[in-house]
Design a protein around this motif. Structure first.
Motif, PDB file in Angstrom:
ATOM      1  N   LYS A 168       0.877   4.869   0.420  1.00 39.04           N
ATOM      2  CA  LYS A 168       0.087   5.999   0.883  1.00 39.04           C
ATOM      3  C   LYS A 168       0.673   7.302   0.336  1.00 39.04           C
ATOM      4  CE  LYS A 168      -1.323   3.644   5.127  1.00 39.04           C
ATOM      5  NZ  LYS A 168      -1.372   3.685   6.609  1.00 39.04           N
TER       6      LYS A 168
ATOM      7  N   ARG B 137       0.854  -1.184   0.000  1.00 42.43           N
ATOM      8  CA  ARG B 137       0.000   0.000   0.000  1.00 42.43           C
ATOM      9  C   ARG B 137       0.895   1.241   0.000  1.00 42.43           C
ATOM     10  NH1 ARG B 137      -5.220  -1.594   1.449  1.00 42.43           N
ATOM     11  NH2 ARG B 137      -5.296  -3.719   2.302  1.00 42.43           N
TER      12      ARG B 137
ATOM     13  N   PHE C  85       0.348   8.624  -2.535  1.00 39.33           N
ATOM     14  CA  PHE C  85       1.026   8.289  -3.784  1.00 39.33           C
ATOM     15  C   PHE C  85       1.207   9.512  -4.679  1.00 39.33           C
ATOM     16  CE2 PHE C  85       0.887   7.046  -8.270  1.00 39.33           C
ATOM     17  CZ  PHE C  85       2.027   6.253  -8.311  1.00 39.33           C
TER      18      PHE C  85
ATOM     19  N   ILE D  38      -2.476   0.477  -4.499  1.00 35.67           N
ATOM     20  CA  ILE D  38      -2.293  -0.850  -3.908  1.00 35.67           C
ATOM     21  C   ILE D  38      -1.794  -1.817  -4.979  1.00 35.67           C
ATOM     22  CG2 ILE D  38      -3.396  -2.758  -2.690  1.00 35.67           C
ATOM     23  CD1 ILE D  38      -5.471  -0.770  -1.675  1.00 35.67           C
TER      24      ILE D  38
ATOM     25  N   GLU E 178      -6.013   8.378  -1.552  1.00 37.16           N
ATOM     26  CA  GLU E 178      -4.663   8.838  -1.871  1.00 37.16           C
ATOM     27  C   GLU E 178      -3.635   7.710  -1.809  1.00 37.16           C
ATOM     28  OE1 GLU E 178      -3.571  12.123   0.552  1.00 37.16           O
ATOM     29  OE2 GLU E 178      -5.254  13.387  -0.070  1.00 37.16           O
ATOM     30  N   SER E 179      -4.096   6.468  -1.960  1.00 38.10           N
ATOM     31  CA  SER E 179      -3.197   5.310  -1.880  1.00 38.10           C
ATOM     32  C   SER E 179      -3.315   4.465  -3.139  1.00 38.10           C
ATOM     33  CB  SER E 179      -3.518   4.436  -0.653  1.00 38.10           C
ATOM     34  OG  SER E 179      -3.343   5.172   0.532  1.00 38.10           O
TER      35      SER E 179
END
Length: 419
Positions: free
Chosen positions: A275, A273, A277, A403, A400-401
């Motif tokens: 965060k 993940r 990004f 994966i 805002e992540s």
């Protein structure tokens, strides 16, 4: 003649009984720590021994003269000059204790301080024998003898039989007499003994104003005790500080150890993940050489260790690269090299699994990327230099992540059959 003798004997017994009632009443109201182990009544002019026991001044010195220089309680050897101390603390405590009037059984409800007892006894209207014409107090009442007599003969007999007692009382009072008339107030004397010395010592201190040797010894003992307590307090503070540091370290290590355990036991399936990004993407666009690495994860508990990497593609700056590095681990000496297995790369779409970007590839033994690493991180990587367009990444962002799901499966080279 026989009648007079019997009458005298009766009067003596009456005085003795009055004295006994007085002592028992006072004793019953006081705590046991204010009792003298020798006379079994309340302490008069308390003395403290080095072994921690308290006695009347007269009792302990009389005992030591008759029985030898030993403590009556635990038989420890005592020296009159070094092992006996005036217990001023107990004296102050007892001066604040209230006791019943010796004639409380006759109806007197007064509770008095010991220092006020003698004056009250003179005027008490509840004396056991109301027919008495007079109550004669001992002439040494101001020195601490509170005996009361009904006749002059009993008073004279008391004076004849208690000479040593009265002399001891006189000696105790004389040793406490102030050196100057201005120091007559006992409260002032007590305060001078305990007040700290003045800051301005240029004028000096008069020899006559110095506290007695016993007080100096007491102050020295108190000072030594304070030093010991301060040292113990300092040691305890250090211990508490160390324990707090250890607790903080443990609290920091617990999440780290938990994460390490998960990375060891993920069986080659790692969910990465990323965060914030968008901030990372801006950093990589501004600096094409900037790279972000995932934590190291294992194909099994004792298997290979790998990590993922993202960066702007060096071939096409419109794409994001996703690659794997083999990392050095404690298991390398027991593993087969070069690495042989399959690798799956998945970019998770937050709303629709059909839109996930999936890629699969296998290892190539001839490549440097799959050989046993000699550094913490194998310099060569393997994966996709053009994994996803930068323009498509917004569809995959959630909170805002970004994966990624990465799976690494090791190929079996040997088949073991069981019989």
């Amino acid at each position: 003649m026989e009648k007079n003798s019997a009458s005298h004997s009766k009067e003596v017994n009456t005085a003795a009984e009055e004295s006994r009632i007085h002592d028992e009443n006072v004793k019953s109201d006081l705590e046991s720590r204010y009792e003298c182990p020798i006379c079994l009544t309340w302490l008069q002019d308390p003395v403290l021994t080095k072994c921690g026991h308290k006695f009347c001044y007269k009792c302990i010195f009389t005992w030591m003269e008759k029985e030898g220089p030993r403590c009556p309680v635990d038989d420890q050897t005592l020296d009159e000059e070094r092992d006996l101390f005036r217990d001023r603390c107990t004296t102050r405590e007892m001066s604040q204790q209230r006791t019943n009037c010796p004639y409380n059984k006759s109806g007197c409800t007064a509770k008095l301080f010991l220092v006020d007892m003698e004056n009250h006894v003179k005027e008490c209207t509840y004396k056991e024998n109301p027919c008495e014409k007079q109550n004669i107090l001992c002439p040494f009442q101001k020195l601490g003898c509170f005996e009361v007599f009904s006749t002059e003969e009993l008073s004279l007999c008391h004076l004849d039989t208690c000479i040593n007692k009265h002399l001891t009382m006189m000696y105790n009072v004389l040793t406490k007499l102030p050196l100057h008339q201005s120091e007559i107030n006992p409260v002032a004397i007590e305060s001078k003994l305990w007040n700290p010395p003045p800051k301005d010592t240029s004028k000096g201190i008069s020899q006559n104003n110095l506290p007695s040797e016993e007080c100096q010894q007491l102050l020295q003992n108190l000072y030594e005790r304070i030093v010991v307590l301060e040292q113990e307090n300092r040691e305890l503070s250090i211990i508490v500080s160390n324990q707090k540091n250890q607790l903080t370290t443990l609290q920091t290590l617990i999440p780290f150890n938990h994460e390490e355990m998960l990375l060891h036991n993920c069986n080659g399936i790692y969910i990465w993940r990323l965060k914030l990004f968008e901030e990372k993407l801006v950093t990589m666009i501004n600096d094409p050489l900037k790279m972000f690495y995932s934590p190291g994860f294992y194909t099994s508990t004792n298997g290979y260790k790998l990590c993922a990497r993202i960066n702007i593609s060096s071939k096409n700056s419109d794409f994001l690269s996703l690659l794997l590095h083999i990392m050095k681990s404690e298991n390398d000496d027991a593993l087969d090299w070069p690495f042989n297995g399959m690798m799956y790369f998945v970019l998770i779409h937050p709303n629709n699994a059909d839109k996930d970007i999936r890629e699969i590839t296998s290892s190539q033994p001839d490549l440097e990327a799959f050989k046993k690493p000699t550094n913490e991180l194998n310099k060569r990587s393997f994966g996709y230099t053009e994994f996803v367009k930068l323009s498509d990444l917004n569809d995959f962002l959630q909170n805002e992540s970004l994966i990624f799901r990465i799976e690494v499966k090791v190929s079996d080279k040997f088949k073991i059959s069981t019989i």
